[in-house]
Design an enzyme around this catalytic site. Structure first.
Site, PDB file in Angstrom:
ATOM      1  N   LYS A 191      70.868   9.199  77.250  1.00  0.00           N
ATOM      2  CA  LYS A 191      70.344  10.354  76.522  1.00  0.00           C
ATOM      3  C   LYS A 191      70.435  10.169  75.006  1.00  0.00           C
ATOM      4  O   LYS A 191      69.578  10.604  74.247  1.00  0.00           O
ATOM      5  CB  LYS A 191      71.109  11.610  76.947  1.00  0.00           C
ATOM      6  CG  LYS A 191      70.552  12.890  76.378  1.00  0.00           C
ATOM      7  CD  LYS A 191      70.934  14.104  77.196  1.00  0.00           C
ATOM      8  CE  LYS A 191      70.270  15.338  76.619  1.00  0.00           C
ATOM      9  NZ  LYS A 191      70.099  16.403  77.573  1.00  0.00           N
ATOM     10  N   ARG A 238      63.940  20.250  78.989  1.00  0.00           N
ATOM     11  CA  ARG A 238      65.058  19.309  78.925  1.00  0.00           C
ATOM     12  C   ARG A 238      66.086  19.909  77.962  1.00  0.00           C
ATOM     13  O   ARG A 238      65.722  20.387  76.889  1.00  0.00           O
ATOM     14  CB  ARG A 238      64.524  17.993  78.363  1.00  0.00           C
ATOM     15  CG  ARG A 238      65.304  16.785  78.695  1.00  0.00           C
ATOM     16  CD  ARG A 238      64.563  15.562  78.201  1.00  0.00           C
ATOM     17  NE  ARG A 238      63.576  15.088  79.147  1.00  0.00           N
ATOM     18  CZ  ARG A 238      63.863  14.370  80.227  1.00  0.00           C
ATOM     19  NH1 ARG A 238      65.092  14.037  80.485  1.00  0.00           N
ATOM     20  NH2 ARG A 238      62.902  13.970  81.032  1.00  0.00           N
ATOM     21  N   LEU A 239      67.351  19.853  78.369  1.00  0.00           N
ATOM     22  CA  LEU A 239      68.397  20.417  77.517  1.00  0.00           C
ATOM     23  C   LEU A 239      68.702  19.453  76.372  1.00  0.00           C
ATOM     24  O   LEU A 239      68.917  18.264  76.598  1.00  0.00           O
ATOM     25  CB  LEU A 239      69.662  20.658  78.359  1.00  0.00           C
ATOM     26  CG  LEU A 239      70.820  21.342  77.641  1.00  0.00           C
ATOM     27  CD1 LEU A 239      70.457  22.757  77.202  1.00  0.00           C
ATOM     28  CD2 LEU A 239      72.054  21.382  78.548  1.00  0.00           C
ATOM     29  N   SER A 241      50.174  25.766  76.939  1.00  0.00           N
ATOM     30  CA  SER A 241      49.392  26.914  76.451  1.00  0.00           C
ATOM     31  C   SER A 241      49.988  27.468  75.154  1.00  0.00           C
ATOM     32  O   SER A 241      49.258  27.932  74.278  1.00  0.00           O
ATOM     33  CB  SER A 241      49.278  28.011  77.514  1.00  0.00           C
ATOM     34  OG  SER A 241      50.509  28.652  77.700  1.00  0.00           O
ATOM     35  N   ASN A 242      51.310  27.384  75.025  1.00  0.00           N
ATOM     36  CA  ASN A 242      51.908  27.836  73.759  1.00  0.00           C
ATOM     37  C   ASN A 242      51.573  26.882  72.623  1.00  0.00           C
ATOM     38  O   ASN A 242      51.294  27.310  71.505  1.00  0.00           O
ATOM     39  CB  ASN A 242      53.426  28.015  73.907  1.00  0.00           C
ATOM     40  CG  ASN A 242      53.755  29.316  74.579  1.00  0.00           C
ATOM     41  OD1 ASN A 242      53.680  30.370  73.960  1.00  0.00           O
ATOM     42  ND2 ASN A 242      54.086  29.260  75.865  1.00  0.00           N
ATOM     43  N   HIS A 289      61.191  31.876  75.644  1.00  0.00           N
ATOM     44  CA  HIS A 289      61.556  31.991  77.062  1.00  0.00           C
ATOM     45  C   HIS A 289      60.893  33.246  77.637  1.00  0.00           C
ATOM     46  O   HIS A 289      60.907  34.305  76.996  1.00  0.00           O
ATOM     47  CB  HIS A 289      63.077  32.054  77.215  1.00  0.00           C
ATOM     48  CG  HIS A 289      63.473  32.109  78.648  1.00  0.00           C
ATOM     49  ND1 HIS A 289      63.391  31.005  79.486  1.00  0.00           N
ATOM     50  CD2 HIS A 289      63.875  33.137  79.430  1.00  0.00           C
ATOM     51  CE1 HIS A 289      63.743  31.361  80.704  1.00  0.00           C
ATOM     52  NE2 HIS A 289      64.047  32.653  80.698  1.00  0.00           N
ATOM     53  N   ASN A 327      63.107  28.371  70.372  1.00  0.00           N
ATOM     54  CA  ASN A 327      62.615  28.251  71.750  1.00  0.00           C
ATOM     55  C   ASN A 327      61.969  29.563  72.144  1.00  0.00           C
ATOM     56  O   ASN A 327      62.311  30.621  71.619  1.00  0.00           O
ATOM     57  CB  ASN A 327      63.800  27.961  72.690  1.00  0.00           C
ATOM     58  CG  ASN A 327      63.376  27.812  74.140  1.00  0.00           C
ATOM     59  OD1 ASN A 327      62.368  27.169  74.439  1.00  0.00           O
ATOM     60  ND2 ASN A 327      64.124  28.407  75.051  1.00  0.00           N
TER      61      ASN A 327
HETATM   62  C1  GAR Z   1      56.370  29.209  78.832  1.00  0.00           C
HETATM   63  O1  GAR Z   1      56.183  30.353  79.624  1.00  0.00           O
HETATM   64  C2  GAR Z   1      57.747  29.197  78.211  1.00  0.00           C
HETATM   65  O2  GAR Z   1      58.216  30.488  77.911  1.00  0.00           O
HETATM   66  C3  GAR Z   1      58.566  28.584  79.320  1.00  0.00           C
HETATM   67  O3  GAR Z   1      57.771  27.536  79.768  1.00  0.00           O
HETATM   68  C4  GAR Z   1      56.411  27.948  79.696  1.00  0.00           C
HETATM   69  C5  GAR Z   1      55.600  26.820  79.099  1.00  0.00           C
HETATM   70  O4  GAR Z   1      54.243  27.115  79.194  1.00  0.00           O
HETATM   71  N1  GAR Z   1      59.832  28.135  78.857  1.00  0.00           N
HETATM   72  C6  GAR Z   1      60.954  28.250  79.571  1.00  0.00           C
HETATM   73  O5  GAR Z   1      60.978  28.702  80.707  1.00  0.00           O
HETATM   74  C7  GAR Z   1      62.220  27.794  78.877  1.00  0.00           C
HETATM   75  N2  GAR Z   1      63.350  28.019  79.693  1.00  0.00           N
HETATM   76  P1  GAR Z   1      53.186  26.321  78.362  1.00  0.00           P
HETATM   77  O6  GAR Z   1      53.434  24.840  78.653  1.00  0.00           O
HETATM   78  O7  GAR Z   1      51.856  26.768  78.905  1.00  0.00           O
HETATM   79  O8  GAR Z   1      53.378  26.655  76.915  1.00  0.00           O
END
Ligand code: GAR
Length: 207
Positions: free
Chosen positions: A65, A91-92, A13-14, A109, A107
């Site tokens: 990796k 993935r880190l 979605s992002n 979060h 990133n």
């Molecule tokens: C988002 O909420 C992002 O903040 C989170 O994964 C989701 C991805 O959603 N990221 C983390 O938790 C990083 N630690 P999306 O695939 O719909 O964009």
């Protein structure tokens, strides 16, 4: 105009919000590449529909990796990527990878870091009984959900909220502030000063 690569592992979605901001002309960057590590990720379908060049780099296809990240680095160089945008990339990144791109990886979060790091930031804040949580966009270092903070916005957790309504509120904020952070990077407005980020000539963001 800078070239960006979005890294995503899941729903996307992002990614979709960034692609839409680019399409509408609100975000003046080139969405040059989607890097995905999960062959089943819905983001792959979204990228195809949006006409964004996509590479699937599956960890299972590489012995280690280092080789896996080497393949990703190849794609980034080929596409002259200026900024890596992690959007649900679960993935880190290795310390070696981060060393190459430090200051050019961001990133998002779904919590107010440093609280509630990890894979379930929204659920963890909700179950903890937090009254306020939010969204953080930050430069990436080699620790999980860690590095100099660019933007943060709080989201309140009301009595009537469920995990579902909280997720909706958080994602709505994410989809607004991630394109904004990318815009600021593209304009050269973000300066890392030690552990902090200074935003140069920041106009008021709140809408
Ligand atoms: C988002 O909420 C992002 O903040 C989170 O994964 C989701 C991805 O959603 N990221 C983390 O938790 C990083 N630690 P999306 O695939 O719909 O964009």
């Amino acid at each position: 105009m800078i070239n960006i690569a979005v890294f995503a592992s899941g729903r996307g979605s992002n990614f979709a919000a960034i692609a839409q901001a680019v399409r509408k002309g609100d975000l003046k960057v080139k969405l040059a590449l989607l890097v995905c590590d999960n062959p089943k990720a819905p983001v792959l379908v979204k990228a195809r529909k949006a006409g964004v060049k996509t590479v699937l780099v599956n960890r299972a296809d590489f012995p280690g990796k280092q080789e896996f990240e080497g393949a990703i680095i190849g794609h980034l160089s080929e596409n002259n990527i200026d900024l890596i945008v992690l959007a649900g990339y679960m993935r880190l990144l290795s310390a070696d990878f981060v060393k190459i791109y430090y200051g050019r990886i961001i990133n998002i979060h779904p919590s107010l870091l440093p609280a509630f790091k990890g894979e379930a930031g929204i659920r963890d804040a909700f179950e903890y009984g937090a009254k306020i949580t939010g969204v953080t966009v930050h430069f990436v270092d080699d620790q999980v959900d860690h590095g100099p903070i660019i933007l943060q916005q709080e989201v309140s957790i009301k009595e009537k909220d469920t995990l579902v309504t909280l997720e909706e509120k958080i994602h709505k904020v994410e989809h607004r502030i991630y394109p904004e952070a990318i815009r600021l990077f593209g304009l050269g407005r973000l300066k890392i000063e030690g552990r902090k980020v200074r935003i140069i000539n920041r106009k008021v963001l709140q809408r």
